[in-house]
Every structure is written in C-alpha cells, then in structure tokens.
Write a protein that holds these residues in place. Sequence first.
Motif, PDB file in Angstrom:
ATOM      1  N   PRO A  40      -5.348  -4.842 -12.580  1.00  0.00           N
ATOM      2  CA  PRO A  40      -4.325  -4.705 -13.479  1.00  0.00           C
ATOM      3  C   PRO A  40      -3.855  -3.250 -14.016  1.00  0.00           C
ATOM      4  N   GLY A  41      -2.786  -2.945 -13.949  1.00  0.00           N
ATOM      5  CA  GLY A  41      -2.398  -1.739 -14.293  1.00  0.00           C
ATOM      6  C   GLY A  41      -2.423  -0.776 -13.082  1.00  0.00           C
ATOM      7  N   GLY A  42      -2.982  -1.449 -12.036  1.00  0.00           N
ATOM      8  CA  GLY A  42      -2.968  -0.361 -10.870  1.00  0.00           C
ATOM      9  C   GLY A  42      -1.431   0.400 -10.395  1.00  0.00           C
ATOM     10  N   ALA A  43      -1.694   1.293  -9.800  1.00  0.00           N
ATOM     11  CA  ALA A  43      -0.528   2.334  -9.355  1.00  0.00           C
ATOM     12  C   ALA A  43       0.208   1.388  -8.302  1.00  0.00           C
ATOM     13  N   ALA A  44      -0.170   0.536  -7.495  1.00  0.00           N
ATOM     14  CA  ALA A  44       0.532  -0.154  -6.477  1.00  0.00           C
ATOM     15  C   ALA A  44       1.121  -1.422  -6.977  1.00  0.00           C
ATOM     16  N   MET A  45       0.704  -2.117  -8.137  1.00  0.00           N
ATOM     17  CA  MET A  45       1.222  -3.238  -8.702  1.00  0.00           C
ATOM     18  C   MET A  45       2.782  -3.325  -9.030  1.00  0.00           C
ATOM     19  N   PRO A  46       3.263  -2.392  -9.416  1.00  0.00           N
ATOM     20  CA  PRO A  46       5.022  -2.460  -9.968  1.00  0.00           C
ATOM     21  C   PRO A  46       5.746  -2.518  -8.538  1.00  0.00           C
ATOM     22  N   ALA A  47       5.320  -2.081  -7.332  1.00  0.00           N
ATOM     23  CA  ALA A  47       5.892  -2.028  -6.275  1.00  0.00           C
ATOM     24  C   ALA A  47       5.664  -3.535  -5.648  1.00  0.00           C
ATOM     25  N   PHE A  52       7.290  -8.657  -3.692  1.00  0.00           N
ATOM     26  CA  PHE A  52       6.752  -9.872  -2.967  1.00  0.00           C
ATOM     27  C   PHE A  52       7.127 -10.944  -4.194  1.00  0.00           C
ATOM     28  N   GLY A  53       7.191 -10.370  -5.333  1.00  0.00           N
ATOM     29  CA  GLY A  53       7.467 -11.472  -6.424  1.00  0.00           C
ATOM     30  C   GLY A  53       6.441 -11.803  -7.370  1.00  0.00           C
ATOM     31  N   ASP A  64      -2.893 -11.120  -6.261  1.00  0.00           N
ATOM     32  CA  ASP A  64      -3.391 -12.370  -6.035  1.00  0.00           C
ATOM     33  C   ASP A  64      -3.913 -12.012  -4.438  1.00  0.00           C
ATOM     34  N   ARG A  65      -5.139 -11.641  -4.390  1.00  0.00           N
ATOM     35  CA  ARG A  65      -5.713 -11.381  -3.155  1.00  0.00           C
ATOM     36  C   ARG A  65      -5.687 -12.444  -2.124  1.00  0.00           C
ATOM     37  N   ASP A  66      -6.195 -13.655  -2.606  1.00  0.00           N
ATOM     38  CA  ASP A  66      -6.176 -14.713  -1.627  1.00  0.00           C
ATOM     39  C   ASP A  66      -4.804 -15.032  -1.132  1.00  0.00           C
ATOM     40  N   ARG A  67      -3.839 -14.962  -1.913  1.00  0.00           N
ATOM     41  CA  ARG A  67      -2.585 -15.622  -1.645  1.00  0.00           C
ATOM     42  C   ARG A  67      -2.090 -14.573  -0.874  1.00  0.00           C
ATOM     43  N   MET A  68      -2.042 -13.257  -1.144  1.00  0.00           N
ATOM     44  CA  MET A  68      -1.632 -12.003  -0.185  1.00  0.00           C
ATOM     45  C   MET A  68      -2.331 -12.160   1.119  1.00  0.00           C
ATOM     46  N   ARG A  69      -3.635 -12.289   1.200  1.00  0.00           N
ATOM     47  CA  ARG A  69      -4.388 -12.239   2.464  1.00  0.00           C
ATOM     48  C   ARG A  69      -3.623 -13.479   3.360  1.00  0.00           C
ATOM     49  N   ALA A  70      -3.471 -14.588   2.761  1.00  0.00           N
ATOM     50  CA  ALA A  70      -2.948 -15.870   3.745  1.00  0.00           C
ATOM     51  C   ALA A  70      -1.610 -15.247   4.095  1.00  0.00           C
ATOM     52  N   LEU A  71      -0.825 -14.628   3.356  1.00  0.00           N
ATOM     53  CA  LEU A  71       0.639 -14.230   3.671  1.00  0.00           C
ATOM     54  C   LEU A  71       0.525 -13.078   4.943  1.00  0.00           C
ATOM     55  N   ALA A  72      -0.476 -12.269   4.749  1.00  0.00           N
ATOM     56  CA  ALA A  72      -0.539 -11.143   5.638  1.00  0.00           C
ATOM     57  C   ALA A  72      -1.121 -11.546   6.980  1.00  0.00           C
ATOM     58  N   PHE A  73      -1.945 -12.456   7.065  1.00  0.00           N
ATOM     59  CA  PHE A  73      -2.463 -12.991   8.186  1.00  0.00           C
ATOM     60  C   PHE A  73      -1.443 -13.770   9.061  1.00  0.00           C
ATOM     61  N   SER A  74      -0.558 -14.531   8.217  1.00  0.00           N
ATOM     62  CA  SER A  74       0.371 -15.270   8.942  1.00  0.00           C
ATOM     63  C   SER A  74       1.740 -14.654   8.979  1.00  0.00           C
ATOM     64  N   ALA A  76       3.328 -10.875  10.077  1.00  0.00           N
ATOM     65  CA  ALA A  76       3.193  -9.627  10.468  1.00  0.00           C
ATOM     66  C   ALA A  76       4.145  -8.931   9.673  1.00  0.00           C
ATOM     67  N   ALA A  77       5.545  -9.332   9.423  1.00  0.00           N
ATOM     68  CA  ALA A  77       6.324  -8.317   8.674  1.00  0.00           C
ATOM     69  C   ALA A  77       5.805  -8.265   7.181  1.00  0.00           C
ATOM     70  N   ALA A  78       5.575  -9.248   6.630  1.00  0.00           N
ATOM     71  CA  ALA A  78       4.865  -8.973   5.278  1.00  0.00           C
ATOM     72  C   ALA A  78       3.873  -8.138   5.111  1.00  0.00           C
ATOM     73  N   LYS A  79       2.774  -8.213   6.257  1.00  0.00           N
ATOM     74  CA  LYS A  79       1.616  -7.194   6.370  1.00  0.00           C
ATOM     75  C   LYS A  79       2.176  -5.858   6.375  1.00  0.00           C
ATOM     76  N   ARG A  80       3.315  -5.486   7.208  1.00  0.00           N
ATOM     77  CA  ARG A  80       3.700  -4.253   7.260  1.00  0.00           C
ATOM     78  C   ARG A  80       4.284  -3.692   6.027  1.00  0.00           C
ATOM     79  N   ARG A  81       4.981  -4.863   5.287  1.00  0.00           N
ATOM     80  CA  ARG A  81       5.622  -4.295   3.920  1.00  0.00           C
ATOM     81  C   ARG A  81       4.505  -4.008   2.811  1.00  0.00           C
ATOM     82  N   LEU A  82       3.598  -4.723   2.990  1.00  0.00           N
ATOM     83  CA  LEU A  82       2.309  -4.196   2.154  1.00  0.00           C
ATOM     84  C   LEU A  82       1.575  -3.118   2.654  1.00  0.00           C
TER      85      LEU A  82
END
Length: 201
Positions: A40-47, A52-53, A64-74, A76-82
Amino acid sequence: MRIGLTGGIGSGKSTVSGFFREAGASIVDTDAISRALTLPGGAAMPAIAAQFGPGYVTADGALDRDRMRALAFSDAAAKRRLEAILHPLITAEALSQADAARSALVVFDVPLLVESGRWRPRVSRVLVVDCAIETQTRRVLQRPGWTQERVAGAIAAQATREARRAAADAVLVNDGISLTALRNQVMSLATRWGCETITAP
C-alpha cells in the motif's frame, strides 16, 4: 566488487544470499524491493492500477499478488506490461542501495537476472546457484500453497538451467551436498571476491 546472484526457484539462492550476508557482504534483494514497491502506497501501485485495473489491487491498496501471478503465468503480454512498470523502479532502487553500501562486496540477489538481460553490464561476476529440476520441484512443494502444476509453471516461466549456466562466471551446485559444504563454498567465494582487484569488463 558487485556480484549478480541468481538461480531457479527452489535452487537455494536465498540460502546462498544469507551466507554471503554472514560473510559481511551487502545484499541488495530485488524481490524485497519489488514487494516494497507493491505494498500500500508503493511507488509502482498507481501505474499498476492504471494498467491492470482495480481488480488487481487489494482493499488496502496493495498488489493482489495471487491474482497477478495467475495472470502473468497465463498471459505473456500481461507479464511484459507488469515488468515494464516494475523493472525500471527495481533497478533504480537496487543501484541506489548498492551505491550506499559500505561493504567491499555487494551481492545483487536477482531471481530473473538472466531473463531480464539488463544486469550483466552492472555486475563484475554472475554467480548461479544450480540444481536438478527434480530437486527444485521437491523443495518448492514443501512450501505452503504450492502444487505440482504451479511449480512446473514457475520453472517453465524462468530461464532454463542451460541458459543460466551459460551466463555464469561461477556455478554453485546445490544438489546432494550439506548446508555446511554449501556455506564453505560461499565463504571461499566471498573471501576471494572481496579481496580481488576489480578490472573493467
């Protein structure tokens, strides 16, 4: 002397990093930096929220690490954006910590050192902690919440053993040896590199 330390999931890289710390090295932990950036309040969170919404942000404003991890594994484009959001911020903070270090030996603990392709010019040596995929799998399955499928996905998402070893200046094989033997190898490297004259690559 600046060392890039890497290894696949379950290789024992964190254990090796701890031994380097014990030897007096300054450790720059890029995973810890990444976590701080996504609290919370981390420098990356606004971007991240903009890219990602709000569905990928917890109620308290963290990633939300679990949800982001699932997206990144499935996806590749989302992983590159992150990665496009996180990697420049992680690199800047890591280099700032290294510049502030007082130890003669600085170890950058970078899980995706080989995959990123950006760390080789920033370090004097690359040290890879290596073990068999079967050993990686067995170790990670002992962690809470990990399944065989999830472990296989994590290993597949990382560089191959061959790619990591090809990028290495030194390899620590953490397979079938005791913690004492592994520690002794790390202490030997710390002594050698800590006293070595640095020459430009």
